[in-house]
Design a protein around this motif. Structure first.
Motif, PDB file in Angstrom:
ATOM      1  N   ARG A 286       7.991 -26.582   6.712  1.00  0.00           N
ATOM      2  CA  ARG A 286       8.022 -25.121   6.520  1.00  0.00           C
ATOM      3  C   ARG A 286       9.290 -24.514   7.092  1.00  0.00           C
ATOM      4  O   ARG A 286       9.835 -23.559   6.548  1.00  0.00           O
ATOM      5  CB  ARG A 286       6.786 -24.475   7.176  1.00  0.00           C
ATOM      6  N   PHE A 287       9.762 -25.083   8.173  1.00  0.00           N
ATOM      7  CA  PHE A 287      10.995 -24.554   8.775  1.00  0.00           C
ATOM      8  C   PHE A 287      12.199 -24.873   7.875  1.00  0.00           C
ATOM      9  O   PHE A 287      13.087 -24.032   7.699  1.00  0.00           O
ATOM     10  CB  PHE A 287      11.199 -25.148  10.167  1.00  0.00           C
ATOM     11  N   ARG A 288      12.208 -26.087   7.302  1.00  0.00           N
ATOM     12  CA  ARG A 288      13.314 -26.457   6.407  1.00  0.00           C
ATOM     13  C   ARG A 288      13.286 -25.613   5.139  1.00  0.00           C
ATOM     14  O   ARG A 288      14.314 -25.115   4.682  1.00  0.00           O
ATOM     15  CB  ARG A 288      13.220 -27.939   6.029  1.00  0.00           C
ATOM     16  N   ASP A 289      12.092 -25.429   4.578  1.00  0.00           N
ATOM     17  CA  ASP A 289      11.981 -24.759   3.278  1.00  0.00           C
ATOM     18  C   ASP A 289      12.002 -23.240   3.390  1.00  0.00           C
ATOM     19  O   ASP A 289      12.591 -22.551   2.540  1.00  0.00           O
ATOM     20  CB  ASP A 289      10.678 -25.187   2.582  1.00  0.00           C
ATOM     21  N   MET A 290      11.348 -22.693   4.430  1.00  0.00           N
ATOM     22  CA  MET A 290      11.151 -21.232   4.497  1.00  0.00           C
ATOM     23  C   MET A 290      11.710 -20.594   5.767  1.00  0.00           C
ATOM     24  O   MET A 290      11.564 -19.391   5.958  1.00  0.00           O
ATOM     25  CB  MET A 290       9.650 -20.925   4.392  1.00  0.00           C
ATOM     26  N   LYS A 291      12.309 -21.407   6.640  1.00  0.00           N
ATOM     27  CA  LYS A 291      12.835 -20.899   7.915  1.00  0.00           C
ATOM     28  C   LYS A 291      11.750 -20.265   8.791  1.00  0.00           C
ATOM     29  O   LYS A 291      12.022 -19.346   9.570  1.00  0.00           O
ATOM     30  CB  LYS A 291      13.960 -19.871   7.676  1.00  0.00           C
ATOM     31  N   MET A 292      10.509 -20.769   8.633  1.00  0.00           N
ATOM     32  CA  MET A 292       9.406 -20.286   9.466  1.00  0.00           C
ATOM     33  C   MET A 292       9.211 -21.271  10.614  1.00  0.00           C
ATOM     34  O   MET A 292       8.827 -22.432  10.397  1.00  0.00           O
ATOM     35  CB  MET A 292       8.118 -20.175   8.654  1.00  0.00           C
ATOM     36  N   ALA A 293       9.472 -20.806  11.840  1.00  0.00           N
ATOM     37  CA  ALA A 293       9.338 -21.664  13.023  1.00  0.00           C
ATOM     38  C   ALA A 293       7.907 -21.617  13.547  1.00  0.00           C
ATOM     39  O   ALA A 293       7.227 -20.584  13.449  1.00  0.00           O
ATOM     40  CB  ALA A 293      10.305 -21.216  14.114  1.00  0.00           C
ATOM     41  N   THR A 294       7.454 -22.735  14.097  1.00  0.00           N
ATOM     42  CA  THR A 294       6.126 -22.802  14.724  1.00  0.00           C
ATOM     43  C   THR A 294       6.325 -22.808  16.235  1.00  0.00           C
ATOM     44  O   THR A 294       7.009 -23.685  16.780  1.00  0.00           O
ATOM     45  CB  THR A 294       5.376 -24.079  14.304  1.00  0.00           C
ATOM     46  N   LEU A 295       5.735 -21.827  16.915  1.00  0.00           N
ATOM     47  CA  LEU A 295       5.848 -21.725  18.370  1.00  0.00           C
ATOM     48  C   LEU A 295       4.513 -22.086  19.014  1.00  0.00           C
ATOM     49  O   LEU A 295       3.449 -21.750  18.482  1.00  0.00           O
ATOM     50  CB  LEU A 295       6.239 -20.308  18.790  1.00  0.00           C
ATOM     51  N   GLU A 296       4.572 -22.771  20.141  1.00  0.00           N
ATOM     52  CA  GLU A 296       3.352 -23.059  20.915  1.00  0.00           C
ATOM     53  C   GLU A 296       3.248 -22.038  22.028  1.00  0.00           C
ATOM     54  O   GLU A 296       4.168 -21.876  22.834  1.00  0.00           O
ATOM     55  CB  GLU A 296       3.412 -24.472  21.502  1.00  0.00           C
ATOM     56  N   LEU A 297       2.127 -21.312  22.069  1.00  0.00           N
ATOM     57  CA  LEU A 297       1.935 -20.239  23.051  1.00  0.00           C
ATOM     58  C   LEU A 297       0.998 -20.697  24.160  1.00  0.00           C
ATOM     59  O   LEU A 297      -0.082 -21.234  23.892  1.00  0.00           O
ATOM     60  CB  LEU A 297       1.341 -19.000  22.380  1.00  0.00           C
ATOM     61  N   LEU A 298       1.424 -20.480  25.383  1.00  0.00           N
ATOM     62  CA  LEU A 298       0.533 -20.715  26.518  1.00  0.00           C
ATOM     63  C   LEU A 298       0.021 -19.353  26.967  1.00  0.00           C
ATOM     64  O   LEU A 298       0.721 -18.587  27.624  1.00  0.00           O
ATOM     65  CB  LEU A 298       1.287 -21.403  27.652  1.00  0.00           C
ATOM     66  N   LEU A 299      -1.189 -19.026  26.556  1.00  0.00           N
ATOM     67  CA  LEU A 299      -1.768 -17.703  26.811  1.00  0.00           C
ATOM     68  C   LEU A 299      -2.335 -17.617  28.220  1.00  0.00           C
ATOM     69  O   LEU A 299      -2.618 -18.638  28.857  1.00  0.00           O
ATOM     70  CB  LEU A 299      -2.891 -17.437  25.807  1.00  0.00           C
TER      71      LEU A 299
END
Length: 581
Positions: free
Chosen positions: A76-89
């Motif tokens: 998704r990051f390569r195709d759409m530039k959408m990054a996945t972030l891991e959140l520590l809530l």
């Protein structure tokens, strides 16, 4: 932590055998697990690690799913530039502590936009985001501040005071931190000119209490860093770890502006790194492993540089090392915890053995504590004294008494020093200089009035130094001021008048002071400055009082650990390591 330990061990084993769980035969069509091969792998690893097959199978599936999702995220990051972030809530916002929270976003958006999304989705009023120990700036983009695909980010709630500031004033979400900064900035610039009865004079000193010569720019950064650090420590004592971490990270930012030579002379920076990781532990944020490991390494390097390899430098300066051993106990304990989370039980056990050895030396006999406290010593004095003297009550009594005497003498020297500076400032302001100019000159001259006069003569405008010029020629202060009034501020004419008359007569002084003086060469804005300066200084004193009210200014407060939290973590670690073995 046990789950993290198991996952880390399995990942290490998979890496050694070059097994890729996201590929066949472990992952089949539609990303479903290859049941037979996954079960065979779980049985083999369970036998290898001496664990239950069901636990190992569950952990392997978790690793497989995470790897598959990571692959999807990369695409998704390569195709759409959408990054996945891991959140520590924050803990209370986590539905399942074992489940990781992810969020997809473009990296060119502002941090504020991401904060708004997180606030909406997880019901958080006001937050800040931490990446690798740095607070992200709300009006800059994620990309500008080093956020990447799969970055791990800590979400911290603002305190009630900070949240109120966010509600009342949108552009400023950290009133508490800003007021702390302003208060300590006042202290960093006051150079001993404030009233010693209402405002403490902060001076940078080595472990023996001797003042260090610090460049003005670095002193300002160091005082701000130390102020934020102390504020953070006071919040840690109240178990307000999220708010504490915000202040500690501000301290870290200001320490970065200080030279390495200065930081090697004091242990504050090393202690700060330790405190930040202790907050990570309390917030269950040790998934920030890389940052925690770097900080503990900085702490260890700092202690060795400051105290000496075998603490010989500390022994030479202080005469004992017992009080500082609690810092090494906490350091080794955190290192043991990180090794365990990484799946390295051998190193975790080795560090825990060091912890237990130190613990036996620094834990105290309650009867001895009571004995010293009945003599009139405080709990802190008793604790630090016994640790300094390896638990010997008689030696501790002598040690504490000597320390009290040294502290009293040190305070007396500080009061005398500040008193001299205030006298010099008073003299210089009477001669027409603003209090700010006088304070700066008194500080640079270390309280010597002649040197301070010389500094002002070299740097001040000529019309402001007429009285000083006459003083330098040997004439008395009152006579010089009177002569300047009579001559309209003409220094040469005033000098001639004084030379002709020697010392002006009392009659002339009286007549001159009672008549309306002609235009003077002295600073015409002095009186108006003084009028405006008084309420400002009163406000400054109030602000300083506010930021210092819950901060212990005892120089060894950071060594006064009760070891309650440490004891709890030691027992937890022993339980995990014993069950693992």
């Amino acid at each position: 932590m046990a789950e993290q330990n198991l996952v880390a061990k399995l990942k290490n084993q998979l890496k050694q055998e070059k097994i890729l769980l996201w590929n066949p035969p472990y992952t089949e069509d539609l990303n479903q697990p290859g049941q037979q091969h996954m079960q065979e792998l779980a049985r083999r690893y369970a036998s290898l690690l001496g664990l239950q097959t069901a636990d190992v199978g569950s952990a392997l599936e978790s690793i497989r799913v995470q790897a598959v999702n990571r692959g999807k995220g990369n695409k998704r990051f390569r195709d759409m530039k959408m990054a996945t972030l891991e959140l520590l809530l924050p803990r209370e916002s986590r539905k399942d502590p074992k489940t990781k929270t992810h969020l997809e976003t473009k990296l060119d958006v502002l941090v504020q936009e991401l904060m708004d999304r997180i606030g909406e989705e997880f019901g958080l009023k006001s937050i800040k985001l931490i990446l690798n120990g740095k607070t992200l700036i709300s009006d800059q983009s994620l990309e500008e501040q080093g956020v990447k695909n799969h970055s791990k980010m800590m979400v911290l709630k603002l305190s009630d005071g900070e949240w109120k500031a966010a509600t009342d004033e949108k552009q400023n979400q950290q009133e508490s931190i800003q007021r702390t900064q302003k208060g300590f900035q006042i202290l960093s610039e006051q150079d001993g000119s404030y009233d010693p009865d209402t405002t403490p004079f902060l001076e940078i000193a080595d472990q023996k209490g001797n003042p260090l010569k610090v460049p003005h720019s670095e002193k300002k950064a160091l005082v701000l860093a130390m102020g934020f650090h102390e504020k953070g420590r006071s919040l840690m004592k109240k178990k307000q770890f999220e708010n504490a971490l915000s202040h500690l990270l501000q301290a870290d930012h200001h320490f970065s502006k200080c030279g390495s030579a200065l930081l090697s002379s004091v242990d504050n920076f090393a202690v700060l790194q330790l405190d930040i990781v202790w907050c990570y532990r309390a917030l269950e944020a040790l998934s920030c492993l890389d940052d925690a490991k770097k900080r503990l390494q900085r702490a260890e390097d700092g202690f060795l540089q400051c105290y000496g390899q075998q603490q010989q430098r500390l022994l030479m300066i202080k005469g004992n090392t017992g009080r500082e051993e609690v810092l090494f106990l906490r350091l080794y304990l955190l290192q043991s915890l990180l090794f365990y989370i990484e799946g390295n039980d051998v190193l975790a056990k080795r560090q825990l053995d060091k912890v237990e050895s130190l613990y036996s030396r620094v834990s105290l006999d309650s009867d001895k504590m009571t004995q010293l406290m009945t003599m009139g010593f405080t709990e802190r004095e008793a604790r630090l004294g016994l640790r300094a003297c390896q638990g010997d009550v008689e030696d501790a009594t002598i040690h504490i008494s000597n320390q009290r005497q040294e502290q009293m003498e040190q305070r007396q020297r500080e009061r005398q020093k500040r008193s001299r500076r205030l006298e010099v400032i008073s003299v210089l302001t009477e001669l027409g200089y603003s209090r700010k100019e006088a304070s700066r000159a008194a500080h640079l001259a270390d309280g010597d009035v002649d040197k301070a006069c010389g500094i002002l003569l070299d740097s001040g405008p000529p019309q402001c130094s007429a009285s000083l010029q006459l003083l330098y020629l040997g004439f008395e202060r009152d006579s010089s001021k009177t002569a300047l009034r009579r001559t309209g501020g003409d220094v040469q004419a005033a000098a001639q008048l004084l030379a002709n008359q020697g010392v002006l007569s009392a009659d002339l002084l009286t007549r001159s002071s009672s008549s309306s003086p002609p235009p003077s060469s002295e600073n015409p804005s002095t009186s108006s400055e003084s009028a405006g300066e008084t309420p400002r200084r009163s406000e400054d004193n109030e602000l300083v009082k506010e930021v210092l009210e819950d901060i212990c200014l005892h120089e060894e407060d950071y060594l006064d650990l009760t070891l309650e939290e440490e004891t709890e973590l030691i027992n937890t670690m022993k339980g995990y390591l014993n069950s693992g073995s």
